[in-house]
Design a protein around this motif. Structure first.
Motif, mmCIF file in Angstrom:
data_model
loop_
_atom_site.group_PDB
_atom_site.id
_atom_site.type_symbol
_atom_site.label_atom_id
_atom_site.label_comp_id
_atom_site.label_asym_id
_atom_site.label_seq_id
_atom_site.Cartn_x
_atom_site.Cartn_y
_atom_site.Cartn_z
ATOM 1 N N UNK A 140 7.598 73.979 56.058
ATOM 2 C CA UNK A 140 7.712 73.558 57.459
ATOM 3 C C UNK A 140 7.367 74.694 58.412
ATOM 4 N N UNK A 141 7.889 75.876 58.101
ATOM 5 C CA UNK A 141 7.648 77.019 58.981
ATOM 6 C C UNK A 141 6.174 77.396 58.983
ATOM 7 N N UNK A 142 5.560 77.345 57.788
ATOM 8 C CA UNK A 142 4.135 77.679 57.710
ATOM 9 C C UNK A 142 3.312 76.708 58.538
ATOM 10 N N UNK B 236 1.347 77.956 61.609
ATOM 11 C CA UNK B 236 -0.004 78.056 61.046
ATOM 12 C C UNK B 236 -0.173 79.359 60.261
ATOM 13 N N UNK B 237 0.791 79.612 59.384
ATOM 14 C CA UNK B 237 0.675 80.758 58.492
ATOM 15 C C UNK B 237 0.173 80.228 57.162
ATOM 16 N N UNK C 71 5.519 88.560 48.487
ATOM 17 C CA UNK C 71 6.844 89.076 48.138
ATOM 18 C C UNK C 71 7.180 90.262 49.034
ATOM 19 N N UNK C 72 6.167 91.015 49.416
ATOM 20 C CA UNK C 72 6.482 92.188 50.233
ATOM 21 C C UNK C 72 6.972 91.809 51.629
ATOM 22 N N UNK C 73 6.819 90.525 52.032
ATOM 23 C CA UNK C 73 7.377 90.091 53.312
ATOM 24 C C UNK C 73 8.897 90.130 53.301
ATOM 25 N N UNK C 74 9.474 90.079 52.095
ATOM 26 C CA UNK C 74 10.934 90.149 52.028
ATOM 27 C C UNK C 74 11.403 91.570 51.809
ATOM 28 N N UNK D 237 5.530 88.220 59.779
ATOM 29 C CA UNK D 237 5.631 86.871 60.338
ATOM 30 C C UNK D 237 6.767 86.045 59.775
ATOM 31 N N UNK D 238 7.343 86.461 58.656
ATOM 32 C CA UNK D 238 8.338 85.615 57.999
ATOM 33 C C UNK D 238 9.767 86.051 58.281
#
Lengths: 193, 209
Positions: A46-48, A52-53, A58-61, A67-68
């Motif tokens: 839903x967020x994507x 519009x991502x 994994x490195x986003x966490x 953006x996440x």
């Protein structure tokens, strides 16, 4: 204890389960793990779609500032998704065909299918028809970065290629390659499947 | 055969057009880069001014001016490329229109070969003769009806005309006019009174028996 939903700065409504600390922990019990993971997958999709991502890594966490953040972290309850849990969630998404590892043969970064490639193919063909670009040669850059925003702006090239491949199976697209690069030409639908 | 028959072949002109469009994309991307550099230079100039280095700010602004000039030049080149691409695409359309016209012309010529003026004239004459012949036959048949049958036919026609007229014109029923005075019951009431008297007489005569 009543959990509440929360609207983020980008106008996205986070579900109430996002305010529950256990949501951010990888559950041990298989049943609760599958329920929680399913919720995470739906939230990510839903967020994507909302922002519009197209990719999540994994490195986003591993570190904030991407953006996440709004989804993978909840500052109000001081919780975040650990990289190990995110790796597991990504693997589940790939196995359900809701994402693919991109670039292939690694498991840290995926391309999210918040819209299936088949649907992207239709959106692409409709956009090309409505902007009067049928039977003309177009470059990939023209499609992903048009001067006027379109439903396809920012589409990653691998996804664009998949959509073009689907269209060329029904004879609605043709890739042209020369030394400097590639282009594509779209044709109207003939009405025959 | 494979499913690719309906997709037209890639010609050398197509490749040329693609090449031009790729060049155009490169110029556009270069312009985007320049715009980003311009913004950065402006930010740097501001910073220097805030730090009090007027000369460095001036240098940054001069660099920015030069890049703005580059941007204008590339705009011109972009226009050239676009024009060339449009001209090529338009001439391809013209070629296909010409091709269509040629084919249409040839088809028309073929049709005309079959349909020359003499055979059309002959056909029209024959049709006129046939029509004339048919009219004669009708007349002969018309004269063959005897006088009686002719009268019956005329009567039937008049009846049918009356029916049609009745159907088309609205019905002219004669409605009674509205009464102008109070209604007066005359005979029925008198009869009723007689009956009552007769009834009472009967009753009187029955008792003495």
């Amino acid at each position: 204890m009543a959990l509440s939903t929360h609207t983020t700065t980008t106008d996205f409504l986070l579900p109430s389960i996002h305010s529950a600390p256990p949501f951010f922990t990888q559950q041990l019990h298989p049943a609760s793990l599958s329920i929680a993971t399913e919720q995470w997958i739906q939230l990510i999709l839903k967020y994507a779609r909302h922002r519009r991502l197209f990719t999540i890594k994994v490195e986003d966490s591993e570190a904030p500032g991407n953006n996440w953040d709004e989804v993978l972290r909840n500052e109000r309850i001081n919780r975040k998704v650990l990289p190990s849990y995110l790796t597991y969630i990504l693997a589940q998404m790939v196995s359900k065909k809701l994402a693919v590892y991109e670039p292939p043969k690694q498991d840290r970064s995926v391309l999210i299918y918040w819209r299936l490639p088949e649907e992207w193919a239709e959106v692409l063909h409709d956009w090309v028809s409505s902007t009067g670009n049928l039977n003309t040669i177009m470059t990939f850059y023209e499609i992903t970065d048009p001067p006027i925003a379109s439903p396809l702006s920012g589409l990653p090239i691998p996804l664009l290629r998949q959509a073009i491949a689907i269209l060329s199976r029904s004879n609605r697209a043709q890739i042209i390659a020369i030394a400097e690069g590639e282009g594509v030409r779209f044709f109207p639908s003939t009405g025959k499947a | 055969m494979g499913g690719n028959q309906s997709v037209p072949k890639i010609t050398a002109q197509d490749r040329a057009i693609l090449d031009l469009k790729l060049q155009r994309d490169k110029v556009k991307q270069y312009q985007n880069n320049l715009k980003a550099v311009l913004d950065r230079e402006e930010a740097i100039a501001k910073q220097h001014l805030q730090a009090g280095h007027k000369d460095r700010a001036l240098v940054a602004l001069r660099r920015r001016k030069y890049q703005q000039g580059l941007l204008l030049k590339t705009d011109g080149q972009l226009e050239n490329l676009q024009q060339l691409v449009s001209t090529i695409e338009f001439s391809l359309i013209e070629v296909s229109v010409l091709h269509g016209l040629k084919q249409g012309n040839e088809v028309l010529k073929e049709i005309h070969k079959e349909m020359n003026a003499e055979s059309v004239e002959k056909l029209l004459e024959e049709t006129a003769e046939a029509r004339e012949y048919q009219r004669e036959i009708d007349e002969m048949l018309a004269n063959n009806l005897s006088l009686d049958e002719e009268d019956t036919v005329q009567a039937e026609l008049r009846e049918l005309q009356a029916v049609v007229r009745a159907e088309t014109e609205p019905s002219k029923d004669v409605l009674p006019s509205a009464p102008t005075s109070e209604p007066v019951a005359t005979e029925p009431l008198a009869e009723l009174q007689e009956q009552i008297e007769v009834g009472s007489d009967l009753a009187r005569t029955a008792i003495p028996a």
